[in-house]
Scaffold this active site. Sequence first.
Site, PDB file in Angstrom:
ATOM      1  N   LYS A   7       0.864  -1.188   0.000  1.00 48.31           N
ATOM      2  CA  LYS A   7       0.000   0.000   0.000  1.00 48.31           C
ATOM      3  C   LYS A   7       0.892   1.227   0.000  1.00 48.31           C
ATOM      4  O   LYS A   7       2.041   1.158   0.443  1.00 48.31           O
ATOM      5  CB  LYS A   7      -0.852   0.028   1.279  1.00 48.31           C
ATOM      6  CG  LYS A   7      -2.053   0.927   1.193  1.00 48.31           C
ATOM      7  CD  LYS A   7      -3.247   0.166   0.675  1.00 48.31           C
ATOM      8  CE  LYS A   7      -4.459   1.003   0.463  1.00 48.31           C
ATOM      9  NZ  LYS A   7      -5.640   0.169   0.200  1.00 48.31           N
ATOM     10  N   ASP A  13      -7.087   4.287  -4.361  1.00 53.75           N
ATOM     11  CA  ASP A  13      -7.740   4.146  -3.050  1.00 53.75           C
ATOM     12  C   ASP A  13      -8.377   5.512  -2.802  1.00 53.75           C
ATOM     13  O   ASP A  13      -8.602   6.272  -3.753  1.00 53.75           O
ATOM     14  CB  ASP A  13      -6.708   3.761  -1.971  1.00 53.75           C
ATOM     15  CG  ASP A  13      -7.362   3.236  -0.689  1.00 53.75           C
ATOM     16  OD1 ASP A  13      -7.736   2.062  -0.656  1.00 53.75           O
ATOM     17  OD2 ASP A  13      -7.503   4.004   0.286  1.00 53.75           O
TER      18      ASP A  13
HETATM   19  N1  GLU Z   1      -7.374   0.147  -2.655  1.00 48.67           N
HETATM   20  C1  GLU Z   1      -8.136  -1.035  -2.915  1.00 48.67           C
HETATM   21  C2  GLU Z   1      -8.135  -1.924  -1.681  1.00 48.67           C
HETATM   22  O1  GLU Z   1      -8.153  -1.424  -0.576  1.00 48.67           O
HETATM   23  C3  GLU Z   1      -7.736  -1.735  -4.198  1.00 48.67           C
HETATM   24  C4  GLU Z   1      -6.294  -2.049  -4.362  1.00 48.67           C
HETATM   25  C5  GLU Z   1      -5.914  -2.547  -5.757  1.00 48.67           C
HETATM   26  O2  GLU Z   1      -6.766  -2.579  -6.636  1.00 48.67           O
HETATM   27  O3  GLU Z   1      -4.735  -2.882  -5.928  1.00 48.67           O
HETATM   28  O4  GLU Z   1      -8.158  -3.123  -1.755  1.00 48.67           O
END
Ligand code: GLU
Length: 448
Positions: free
Chosen positions: A129, A169
Amino acid sequence: MTNASEYAKKVQENIHQGNSHETEFLQAIDEFVPTIIPFLENHPEYQEKNILSLVTEPERVIQFRVPWMDDQGDWQVNRGYRIQFNSALGPYKGGLRFHPSVNLSVLKFLAFEQIFKNALTGLPIGGGKGGSDFDPKGKSDGEVMRFCQSFMTELAKYIGPNTDIPAGDIGVGKREIGYMFGMYKRIKQYDAGVMTGKPLEFWGSQGRKEATGYGAVYFAKHLLADLGETLENKKAIVSGSGNVAIYCIEKLYQLGATPVTCSDSNGFIYDEAGIDLELLKELKEVHRERLTEYIKARPSAQYVEGSVWNLDVEVEVAFPCATQNEIQIDSAKRLVKNGVRIVAEGANMPSSLEAADYFVASGVYYCPGKAANAGGVAVSALEMSQNSQRLQWETEEVDQKLDGIMKHIYETCRDTAIAHDAKDNFMLGANIAGFAKVAQAMAIQGLV
Ligand code: GLU
């Protein structure tokens, strides 16, 4: 060898000592560690290899300066991060969040959750992340572009289609992805697979935008099917008004439910007749307006300041789709008093630990984010597959796969909970099932 519960406690204490200021990260740890004790009891080999200590330590944390120029010509600076938490199951995968609340603790909790969420999808992706404390709200398009370009100038050194694949996100949608992708391409080479959540105009996947919200509703649908029920005629509280909330509302309507709320950081809309989805999309997706505009176009609805979880109405299903810790214990008690039966989390860790425990103890079907909101990252992984094939699949194909993946995740949580004498405890089921996959891969790969 000490028993599993003492071992877990010791590891948990060490994590607290080593990360004492990281409140959100510690919250995620405190939710996770106690639930996997029954699994550790049956698998002493993972305790011997001290996998719990390894998996709670990020493989790599990158922090960098993001300098950018505002429209007045003033020099600004924000902090950028990428947490490459675990690559046992595949390259690091997870979104980027741009929001003033972003700090190391928030991103470490998100990356930690992402490891197990990604494992639950059954797709070959590790957990990561990233993001920044930059606030895109109120910034001009030019400012957002310059920020994204500066952010990617640094991030590009650490990512790639086979190493780390960021996506969106909170605060990062197709506009931001577009600018960051453009800058990556300029610095490196054309590599479509380096980011997901790309616009449909180039290499994006059908259904990615909708995937997290749809996925959370599919999770609830499969759970209800097990109980011999459907979503038909059920009233739902939804929080948030971003991507996740909007498509959660859309899918709820498609399955016959009535979502009566949505919210932003100032207040919420209560629309007894059901949220006007087209109006919401118009306000949020086209004009980037605040929710106060909603009641101007729909005077029958109410706008109330404060948290949507203060709303005192009878409701069977709740979909928190805003942000972490939006549901505190008081709100959890109110929901239970008002008859909530299912809480399916579209956001990441929207329930405080106390609230989550209260739901479980009260017999609410509590569907934790790392299971219920996995649809977004699952379709991101499908986007990666399409990019490798150099093909774009049809909407129906992606949607069917998403529904199948959410069914698989639901069944995995259900069956894992049953196997550990904790029927209907999906928090425990999700944590153990995710951990089991990652621990196994880590053990096979040796001490790395
Ligand atoms: N931000 C999204 C999550 O919390 C998606 C992450 C992604 O698609 O890599 O899972």
